[in-house]
Design a protein around this motif. Structure first.
Motif, PDB file in Angstrom:
ATOM      1  N   ASP A   1      52.336   1.055 -37.226  1.00 24.39           N
ATOM      2  CA  ASP A   1      52.805   1.055 -35.844  1.00 24.39           C
ATOM      3  C   ASP A   1      53.717   2.261 -35.657  1.00 24.39           C
ATOM      4  N   GLN A   2      53.639   2.904 -34.482  1.00 25.28           N
ATOM      5  CA  GLN A   2      54.362   4.152 -34.259  1.00 25.28           C
ATOM      6  C   GLN A   2      54.636   4.387 -32.795  1.00 25.28           C
ATOM      7  N   PRO A   3      55.549   5.336 -32.501  1.00 23.35           N
ATOM      8  CA  PRO A   3      55.852   5.642 -31.099  1.00 23.35           C
ATOM      9  C   PRO A   3      54.617   6.162 -30.362  1.00 23.35           C
ATOM     10  N   ALA A   4      54.515   5.814 -29.090  1.00 21.79           N
ATOM     11  CA  ALA A   4      53.441   6.329 -28.244  1.00 21.79           C
ATOM     12  C   ALA A   4      53.610   7.835 -28.104  1.00 21.79           C
ATOM     13  N   GLY A   5      52.508   8.537 -27.849  1.00 23.35           N
ATOM     14  CA  GLY A   5      52.575   9.980 -27.655  1.00 23.35           C
ATOM     15  C   GLY A   5      51.241  10.662 -27.846  1.00 23.35           C
ATOM     16  N   LYS A   6      51.280  11.982 -28.016  1.00 25.15           N
ATOM     17  CA  LYS A   6      50.075  12.819 -28.100  1.00 25.15           C
ATOM     18  C   LYS A   6      49.620  13.047 -29.536  1.00 25.15           C
ATOM     19  N   MET A   7      50.166  12.265 -30.488  1.00 29.40           N
ATOM     20  CA  MET A   7      49.825  12.433 -31.892  1.00 29.40           C
ATOM     21  C   MET A   7      49.861  11.069 -32.578  1.00 29.40           C
ATOM     22  N   VAL A   8      48.969  10.884 -33.539  1.00 31.16           N
ATOM     23  CA  VAL A   8      48.975   9.681 -34.365  1.00 31.16           C
ATOM     24  C   VAL A   8      49.174  10.123 -35.811  1.00 31.16           C
ATOM     25  N   VAL A   9      50.087   9.469 -36.492  1.00 30.64           N
ATOM     26  CA  VAL A   9      50.370   9.781 -37.893  1.00 30.64           C
ATOM     27  C   VAL A   9      49.558   8.851 -38.786  1.00 30.64           C
ATOM     28  N   VAL A  10      48.802   9.449 -39.709  1.00 32.05           N
ATOM     29  CA  VAL A  10      48.073   8.699 -40.726  1.00 32.05           C
ATOM     30  C   VAL A  10      48.964   8.705 -41.961  1.00 32.05           C
ATOM     31  N   ASP A  11      49.472   7.541 -42.322  1.00 27.57           N
ATOM     32  CA  ASP A  11      50.423   7.460 -43.427  1.00 27.57           C
ATOM     33  C   ASP A  11      49.780   7.745 -44.773  1.00 27.57           C
TER      34      ASP A  11
ATOM     35  N   ASP B   1      41.975   0.384 -27.475  1.00 22.35           N
ATOM     36  CA  ASP B   1      41.507  -0.992 -27.483  1.00 22.35           C
ATOM     37  C   ASP B   1      41.105  -1.363 -26.054  1.00 22.35           C
ATOM     38  N   LYS B   2      39.884  -1.806 -25.886  1.00 23.26           N
ATOM     39  CA  LYS B   2      39.382  -2.261 -24.585  1.00 23.26           C
ATOM     40  C   LYS B   2      39.004  -3.721 -24.714  1.00 23.26           C
TER      41      LYS B   2
ATOM     42  N   VAL C   1      46.841  13.313 -36.335  1.00 26.23           N
ATOM     43  CA  VAL C   1      45.711  13.509 -35.435  1.00 26.23           C
ATOM     44  C   VAL C   1      46.294  13.832 -34.067  1.00 26.23           C
ATOM     45  N   ILE C   2      45.990  15.016 -33.568  1.00 29.04           N
ATOM     46  CA  ILE C   2      46.442  15.420 -32.238  1.00 29.04           C
ATOM     47  C   ILE C   2      45.477  14.816 -31.220  1.00 29.04           C
ATOM     48  N   LEU C   3      46.034  14.215 -30.177  1.00 29.86           N
ATOM     49  CA  LEU C   3      45.228  13.496 -29.196  1.00 29.86           C
ATOM     50  C   LEU C   3      45.023  14.309 -27.922  1.00 29.86           C
ATOM     51  N   LEU C   4      43.929  14.048 -27.244  1.00 33.15           N
ATOM     52  CA  LEU C   4      43.626  14.681 -25.964  1.00 33.15           C
ATOM     53  C   LEU C   4      44.362  13.981 -24.823  1.00 33.15           C
ATOM     54  N   ARG C   5      44.720  12.734 -25.059  1.00 32.72           N
ATOM     55  CA  ARG C   5      45.417  11.922 -24.071  1.00 32.72           C
ATOM     56  C   ARG C   5      46.460  11.105 -24.812  1.00 32.72           C
ATOM     57  N   ALA C   6      47.658  11.019 -24.273  1.00 34.17           N
ATOM     58  CA  ALA C   6      48.751  10.306 -24.938  1.00 34.17           C
ATOM     59  C   ALA C   6      48.488   8.803 -24.977  1.00 34.17           C
ATOM     60  N   THR C   7      48.884   8.196 -26.080  1.00 34.01           N
ATOM     61  CA  THR C   7      48.864   6.741 -26.155  1.00 34.01           C
ATOM     62  C   THR C   7      50.014   6.195 -25.315  1.00 34.01           C
ATOM     63  N   GLN C   8      49.906   4.944 -24.925  1.00 32.83           N
ATOM     64  CA  GLN C   8      50.905   4.300 -24.071  1.00 32.83           C
ATOM     65  C   GLN C   8      51.695   3.265 -24.872  1.00 32.83           C
ATOM     66  N   PRO C   9      52.980   3.088 -24.575  1.00 33.89           N
ATOM     67  CA  PRO C   9      53.807   2.115 -25.305  1.00 33.89           C
ATOM     68  C   PRO C   9      53.269   0.690 -25.182  1.00 33.89           C
ATOM     69  N   GLY C  10      53.386  -0.062 -26.284  1.00 39.89           N
ATOM     70  CA  GLY C  10      53.016  -1.471 -26.276  1.00 39.89           C
ATOM     71  C   GLY C  10      51.528  -1.746 -26.281  1.00 39.89           C
ATOM     72  N   MET C  11      50.731  -0.763 -26.657  1.00 38.91           N
ATOM     73  CA  MET C  11      49.275  -0.923 -26.643  1.00 38.91           C
ATOM     74  C   MET C  11      48.717  -0.895 -28.068  1.00 38.91           C
TER      75      MET C  11
ATOM     76  N   PHE D   1      46.635  -0.421 -34.984  1.00 40.94           N
ATOM     77  CA  PHE D   1      48.075  -0.206 -34.964  1.00 40.94           C
ATOM     78  C   PHE D   1      48.568  -0.346 -33.533  1.00 40.94           C
ATOM     79  N   MET D   2      49.849  -0.622 -33.394  1.00 34.81           N
ATOM     80  CA  MET D   2      50.490  -0.774 -32.083  1.00 34.81           C
ATOM     81  C   MET D   2      51.401   0.423 -31.826  1.00 34.81           C
ATOM     82  N   THR D   3      51.575   0.734 -30.559  1.00 41.29           N
ATOM     83  CA  THR D   3      52.497   1.802 -30.189  1.00 41.29           C
ATOM     84  C   THR D   3      53.785   1.185 -29.640  1.00 41.29           C
ATOM     85  N   THR D   4      54.876   1.896 -29.901  1.00 42.69           N
ATOM     86  CA  THR D   4      56.195   1.482 -29.434  1.00 42.69           C
ATOM     87  C   THR D   4      56.704   2.540 -28.457  1.00 42.69           C
ATOM     88  N   ARG D   5      57.858   2.324 -27.913  1.00 42.02           N
ATOM     89  CA  ARG D   5      58.449   3.292 -26.964  1.00 42.02           C
ATOM     90  C   ARG D   5      58.971   4.510 -27.647  1.00 42.02           C
TER      91      ARG D   5
END
Length: 131
Positions: free
Chosen positions: A34-44, A59-60, A82-92, A127-131
Motif C-alpha cells: 500500500d502506498q500514497p496515491a500519485g503518478k508512480m507506483v513503487v514495486v518493493d 480496479d473496476k 512504474v511511472i503512470l500515465l494517470r495518477a492513482t486516487q487516494p483510498g482506491m 494494493f491500496m492507495t493512501t493520501r
C-alpha cells in the motif's frame, strides 16, 4: 502500448509498490505494498526468471480495469518504480500484474500477455492507495 481512459494508446513505464506478494512458475515473485496515491507506483520486490512487464491496472468493481502504466524489468531487477500515465486516487484499489515480453520491448497488452502461475492464474497482487 496500453489503452488509456480516453481510448488512445501509449507506451508506458511501470515501477514498484507496497504490500502483497504473489508467486508463480517457481521463480517469479511480485511484492507491492500500500502506498500514497500519485503518478508512480513503487514495486518493493520482484524476482523474475525472464524479462517481464509490470502493468498497473485500476480496479473496476473487483475486476481488472484500465492500465495506468507499465514498465519492463529484466531478470536481474529486484524492485523499482512504474511511472503512470494517470495518477492513482487516494483510498482506491489497484493491481500490479506481470506480463510476458514478446521481444519488441514495447508494451502491448494484446501481445504481452499476463504471466501465469502453476495453476494458470495471472501473477498479480493488489494494493491500496493512501493520501
Amino acid at each position: 502500448t496500453a489503452p488509456t481512459s480516453n481510448g488512445s494508446k501509449v507506451t508506458v513505464s511501470v515501477s514498484p509498490a507496497k504490500s502483497n506478494m504473489t508467486t508463480a512458475n517457481g521463480d517469479n515473485t511480485l511484492v507491492v505494498k500500500d502506498q500514497p496515491a500519485g503518478k508512480m507506483v513503487v514495486v518493493d520486490s520482484i524476482n523474475l526468471n525472464q524479462s517481464a512487464w509490470i502493468a498497473i491496472h485500476e480496479d473496476k468493481n473487483g475486476k481488472l480495469g484500465v492500465i495506468y502504466g507499465a514498465r519492463l524489468f529484466n531478470s536481474e531487477s529486484k524492485g523499482g518504480e512504474v511511472i503512470l500515465l494517470r495518477a492513482t486516487q487516494p483510498g482506491m484499489k489497484y493491481y500490479a500484474m506481470l506480463h510476458n515480453e514478446n521481444g519488441d520491448r514495447v508494451f502491448d497488452f494484446k501481445q504481452d500477455l499476463p504471466l501465469n502461475d502453476e495453476t494458470g492464474d495471472p501473477i498479480m497482487t493488489s494494493f491500496m492507495t493512501t493520501r
